[in-house]
Scaffold this motif. Structure first.
Motif, PDB file in Angstrom:
ATOM      1  N   PRO A   1       7.981-112.937  70.996  1.00  0.00           N
ATOM      2  CA  PRO A   1       7.070-114.088  70.998  1.00  0.00           C
ATOM      3  C   PRO A   1       7.239-114.931  69.743  1.00  0.00           C
ATOM      4  O   PRO A   1       7.531-114.410  68.661  1.00  0.00           O
ATOM      5  CB  PRO A   1       5.681-113.439  71.058  1.00  0.00           C
ATOM      6  N   SER A   2       7.041-116.225  69.882  1.00  0.00           N
ATOM      7  CA  SER A   2       7.280-117.146  68.769  1.00  0.00           C
ATOM      8  C   SER A   2       6.446-116.796  67.544  1.00  0.00           C
ATOM      9  O   SER A   2       6.889-116.963  66.403  1.00  0.00           O
ATOM     10  CB  SER A   2       6.966-118.581  69.210  1.00  0.00           C
ATOM     11  N   TYR A   3       5.242-116.286  67.756  1.00  0.00           N
ATOM     12  CA  TYR A   3       4.354-116.017  66.631  1.00  0.00           C
ATOM     13  C   TYR A   3       4.653-114.676  65.958  1.00  0.00           C
ATOM     14  O   TYR A   3       4.030-114.341  64.949  1.00  0.00           O
ATOM     15  CB  TYR A   3       2.883-116.044  67.099  1.00  0.00           C
ATOM     16  N   LEU A   4       5.602-113.916  66.510  1.00  0.00           N
ATOM     17  CA  LEU A   4       5.942-112.614  65.923  1.00  0.00           C
ATOM     18  C   LEU A   4       7.407-112.530  65.497  1.00  0.00           C
ATOM     19  O   LEU A   4       7.954-111.440  65.360  1.00  0.00           O
ATOM     20  CB  LEU A   4       5.638-111.491  66.924  1.00  0.00           C
TER      21      LEU A   4
ATOM     22  N   TYR B   1       9.345-121.489  64.857  1.00  0.00           N
ATOM     23  CA  TYR B   1      10.204-120.850  65.858  1.00  0.00           C
ATOM     24  C   TYR B   1      11.189-121.858  66.442  1.00  0.00           C
ATOM     25  O   TYR B   1      12.369-121.544  66.626  1.00  0.00           O
ATOM     26  CB  TYR B   1       9.343-120.252  66.965  1.00  0.00           C
ATOM     27  N   PHE B   2      10.718-123.055  66.727  1.00  0.00           N
ATOM     28  CA  PHE B   2      11.582-124.064  67.342  1.00  0.00           C
ATOM     29  C   PHE B   2      12.773-124.383  66.442  1.00  0.00           C
ATOM     30  O   PHE B   2      13.908-124.523  66.918  1.00  0.00           O
ATOM     31  CB  PHE B   2      10.782-125.335  67.625  1.00  0.00           C
ATOM     32  N   GLY B   3      12.543-124.501  65.147  1.00  0.00           N
ATOM     33  CA  GLY B   3      13.640-124.792  64.217  1.00  0.00           C
ATOM     34  C   GLY B   3      14.719-123.726  64.275  1.00  0.00           C
ATOM     35  O   GLY B   3      15.920-124.030  64.301  1.00  0.00           O
ATOM     36  N   LYS B   4      14.311-122.473  64.306  1.00  0.00           N
ATOM     37  CA  LYS B   4      15.290-121.382  64.374  1.00  0.00           C
ATOM     38  C   LYS B   4      15.976-121.334  65.735  1.00  0.00           C
ATOM     39  O   LYS B   4      17.175-121.049  65.828  1.00  0.00           O
ATOM     40  CB  LYS B   4      14.608-120.047  64.076  1.00  0.00           C
TER      41      LYS B   4
END
Length: 643
Positions: A51-54, A524-527
């Motif tokens: 998940p993006s937040y983890l 997360y989007f940048g990565k």
């Protein structure tokens, strides 16, 4: 210039532009290079969703904590001077994460212990570890004597075979597992005393060191039982040295091999009062701080010579990693990260907490308990046990006594957990090697149980039952755990998946503000965008290499296109999972942002796919013009290698 030649130039120019466009949008500089070399494997996986937040949950960081606790601090037997240094270290870690630290101390009585060591000959000297003293054993300030080995079944009088040598020695008695009961062990001790032994050391296959079992006596013990008095003290000291899970400890094997050569020293120590240390890191809730979720593990080990890499340094390290990552959020309800002391002595730490904070349970302030125990040896097979049934006495509350409302609650609890594992994280469902299993059962052998027995929903995240012969022995060390897992990579994966499961369950229950979710999505989007570009360049490089070597470069290209599509799907899903940790009424801006970023990722993947298709068309032409204008190779190489 002819029309065909003009078309060719246009195609070459278009390919060059398409290959270079991603460079203009990709992060540049040394920071990006460092991330590529150090963190790419942690950012995404084709085996499960992150998940993006983890994305900051790291198996490597968890492993570092595991290493320090198991190898630097070492054994952490509760009730000894080993536990406090570990508790202090954990408290310091919680503070470094910005958590409020609370100590919850309790007192308990440590039963009698024993010292047993080989004192002669000099070349065989060693400590015999993890011996237990029988409750009816007399104390001794010190016995030093030679050893006599006896395999005692009571089918014949086996002591007759050693009657000439046993007097004045310590009887090292092996008994069959089916006769390994309290009654029979004491009977064997009395028999040894009749023949002049000064002490008895008893062991068997599958015998538990701590506590006794009366359920395995499947033979006629009438002779032994008739001579047994539960109130009568034994004539000589009786110690137990056990085999675990059918495998002998190294000490038992050593004594069996060298009993005729060695001299043992035995001493018993009286019972004493000790202090246990539960350490609590508090991440206070921003809206309902009085309500809280517990994420926990026990940090004590089963013996003074056991570092407990799997049981339960792995669980403690996972709790520390979750504390590190989740402390960056401001959840609506409080999250308490608790490491328990004295689990191995009977869940004493968690039972003390339930006793002292009973009001929190009665008023419904504790929403759930996520308990980690032996999750190091969990990959690629893992079990998430849900202990959701309250107890009456020592038995689960029968399902037939549940109301429809209660049944709906518990069934929903199970369904939600399965949804997290199988639908959201996309972990393989099933039982056995390579699968993740969700079970609804009642297990009273770990620290969730004092809570679930009072009706608090709880998870036990534990590695699947496997062949782990060093359980509760000094062999449960980091070297063996890595070996049992088939390598360090599998161990790190197990630790990371453990953190992802717990972090997802906790944040979906606690929720966070939309503003924090937006930050997580942006990071997360940048990565994700950077990863797609890097994989696209790698694809172009491998396609050209296949072409140079005369290999099937078209199949390589098709494989890479499929890989890029799957990466994009996983990135999009990871973004969408962020909606689950925000309240629906607060998620409007987040939903719009995720939609925009999803479109951008899909466009990026399509652009990379067009690059690959154009390159394929150029390679399939195989014209003389292609060979005369080799600068195209240079352009492709630059696009592939320059960052």
């Amino acid at each position: 210039m002819g029309t065909s030649r003009l078309k060719w130039h246009i195609l070459v120019l278009a390919t060059t532009v398409l290959l270079l466009v991603p460079l203009l949008h990709a992060p540049t500089g040394n920071a990006c290079i460092a991330w590529i070399t150090m963190d790419t494997e942690q950012f995404y996986s084709f085996d499960y969703i992150i998940p993006s937040y983890l994305i900051d949950i790291s198996g490597y960081e968890t492993y570092k904590q595991l290493y320090y606790l198991a190898e630097v601090i070492g054994p952490r037997r509760s009730g000894t001077n080993q536990s406090l240094p570990a508790a202090i270290y954990i408290a310091e870690q919680f503070r470094s994460f910005g958590l409020k630290v609370q100590w919850h101390n309790f007192t308990f009585t440590v039963g009698r212990t024993a010292i047993c060591r080989v004192v002669a000959p000099e070349g065989l000297r060693r400590e015999i570890r993890d011996v237990a003293v029988d409750a009816q054993s007399p104390d001794t300030s010190g016995i030093e004597a030679r050893v006599t080995y006896v395999y005692f079944t009571n089918t014949t009088n086996e002591f007759e075979t050693v009657k000439d040598i046993i007097s004045g020695t310590i009887a090292f008695i092996e008994v069959p597992y089916e006769k390994y009961t309290t009654t029979f062990r004491r009977y064997a001790c009395r028999k040894a005393a009749e023949y002049g032994a000064v002490a008895a050391l008893v062991y068997s296959y599958n015998a538990a060191i701590w506590g006794t079992s009366e359920t395995s006596g499947r033979v006629d013990l009438s002779e032994a039982e008739s001579s047994e008095s539960s109130l009568q003290q034994l004539p000589i000291p009786l110690l137990y040295l056990s085999y675990r899970n059918g495998y002998p400890s190294s000490d038992a094997e050593f004594l069996k091999a060298h009993w005729s050569e060695v001299t043992l020293f035995i001493r018993t120590n009286p019972a004493y009062n000790a202090t246990g240390y539960n350490v609590i890191g508090i991440l206070e809730g921003s809206m309902e701080p009085e309500k809280y979720i517990i994420i926990c593990a026990h940090y004590d080990t089963a013996g003074a010579a056991i570092s407990g890499a799997d049981d339960n340094t792995s669980g403690t390290a996972t709790v520390l990693e979750l504390a590190r990552v989740l402390s960056r959020f401001k959840p609506y309800v409080t999250i308490k990260f608790i490491v328990w002391d004295s689990e191995e002595r009977g869940l004493l730490g968690s039972r003390a907490y339930v006793r002292d904070f009973k009001d929190d349970i009665d008023k419904g302030r504790i929403l759930a308990v996520l308990n980690y125990d032996m999750n190091g040896a969990g990959y690629p097979t893992f079990k998430v046990s849900l202990d959701t049934r309250p107890m009456y006495g020592s038995r689960p509350w029968p399902w037939e006594l549940f109301t429809d409302e209660q049944l709906a609650k518990f069934n929903g609890f199970i369904a939600h957990t399965e949804s997290v594992l199988y639908d959201k994280l996309e972990l393989p469902k099933g039982t056995g090697p390579g699968y993740f299993e969700v079970r609804n059962d009642t297990l009273d052998a770990s620290d969730h149980y004092p809570f679930t027995s009072l009706g608090v929903p709880g998870w036990l995240l534990i590695g699947a039952e496997r062949d782990y012969p060093t359980y509760h022995t000094p062999g449960d060390n980091l070297e063996y755990l890595i070996k049992a897992m088939g390598g360090l990579d599998n161990l790190i994966t197990s630790l990371r998946i453990s953190g992802l499961i717990g972090g997802t369950l906790a944040l979906e229950m606690s929720k966070i503000p939309q503003s924090e979710a937006l930050k997580a999505v942006g990071k997360y989007f940048g990565k994700a965008e950077c990863s797609l570009v890097l994989e696209g360049r790698k694809a172009i490089h491998e396609i050209m290499n296949a072409y140079r070597k005369g290999e099937d470069f078209k199949a390589v290209a098709e494989s890479w296109i499929g890989r890029l599509r799957e990466m994009t799907r996983r990135f999009v899903k990871a973004l969408e999972l962020t909606l689950n940790i925000v309240k629906p009424e607060e998620s409007h801006a987040l939903s719009r942002d995720i939609k925009v970023k999803t479109e951008q990722l899909n466009r990026k993947e399509l652009l990379l796919e067009m690059n690959i298709q154009c390159l394929l068309e150029l390679l399939l032409k195989r014209t003389n013009y292609w060979y005369k204008h080799s600068q195209i190779w240079c352009i492709c190489s630059i696009a592939t290698w320059k960052v």
